[in-house]
Design an enzyme around this catalytic site. Sequence first.
Site, PDB file in Angstrom:
ATOM      1  N   CYS A  89       7.593  52.325 -50.269  1.00  0.00           N
ATOM      2  CA  CYS A  89       7.557  52.160 -51.723  1.00  0.00           C
ATOM      3  C   CYS A  89       6.889  50.816 -51.986  1.00  0.00           C
ATOM      4  O   CYS A  89       6.327  50.213 -51.074  1.00  0.00           O
ATOM      5  CB  CYS A  89       8.930  52.302 -52.379  1.00  0.00           C
ATOM      6  SG  CYS A  89      10.149  51.095 -51.888  1.00  0.00           S
ATOM      7  N   CYS A 163       7.718  56.397 -54.088  1.00  0.00           N
ATOM      8  CA  CYS A 163       7.562  55.917 -55.464  1.00  0.00           C
ATOM      9  C   CYS A 163       6.349  56.498 -56.176  1.00  0.00           C
ATOM     10  O   CYS A 163       5.975  56.007 -57.243  1.00  0.00           O
ATOM     11  CB  CYS A 163       7.465  54.400 -55.457  1.00  0.00           C
ATOM     12  SG  CYS A 163       6.088  53.768 -54.468  1.00  0.00           S
TER      13      CYS A 163
END
Length: 208
Positions: A89, A163
């Site tokens: 992420c 993400c």
Amino acid sequence: FRPEDFDAVISCCGCGGKLDGDKESWKKRAVFSDWNLDDPPAIDPGDLSAYRRVRDEAKAKVLELLATESGSHYATWGPKYKRNVMFLCNHNSCRSQMADAWLRHLRGDASVGVASAGIVGGTAVKEGAIIVMKEVGIDISAYTSDAMADFRPEDFDAVISCCGCGGKLDGDKESWKKRAVFSDWNLDDPPAIDPGDLSAYRRVRDEA
């Protein structure tokens, strides 16, 4: 200390030659290595650049040590596993940390290693993530927040972007998207949306 209490001994300063005579047993442990890192206090020009360089060199060597067979019983990923998964992420502070923890918790006897990292860089694990993972019996308080730059894509069979930031994996980072498995989960970012009661953290924890 006693040498027999340690499996691996690392000389950071290239001073293995000083371990002779009654000190020689330190070099006879299962793993001994002489890293020969520069001495920042002796060479730093005053801007801490030498300290930062040696800091990063030491981290890279520690990761290398953990990924070898000799040190792999300390590692959560590496060649002792048949398959290895990387969770990515932005900052390795929340979503990728929770996914990493779930895989460690759920893999059972499966030979699957796991690591997580930040595409932009590591920061720190969010307190909210630590709290909600503890609620389900998983302690991530000792987890570190690491940078993707400290890992190599070829060491991983599957890469998961937690993400929705797969678009950031271009140019010299594109090889991360070319592993056997790549997926972009696009989980919400709890620190950005949580109303203050950890409900967003809990939802994303369970989605992960």
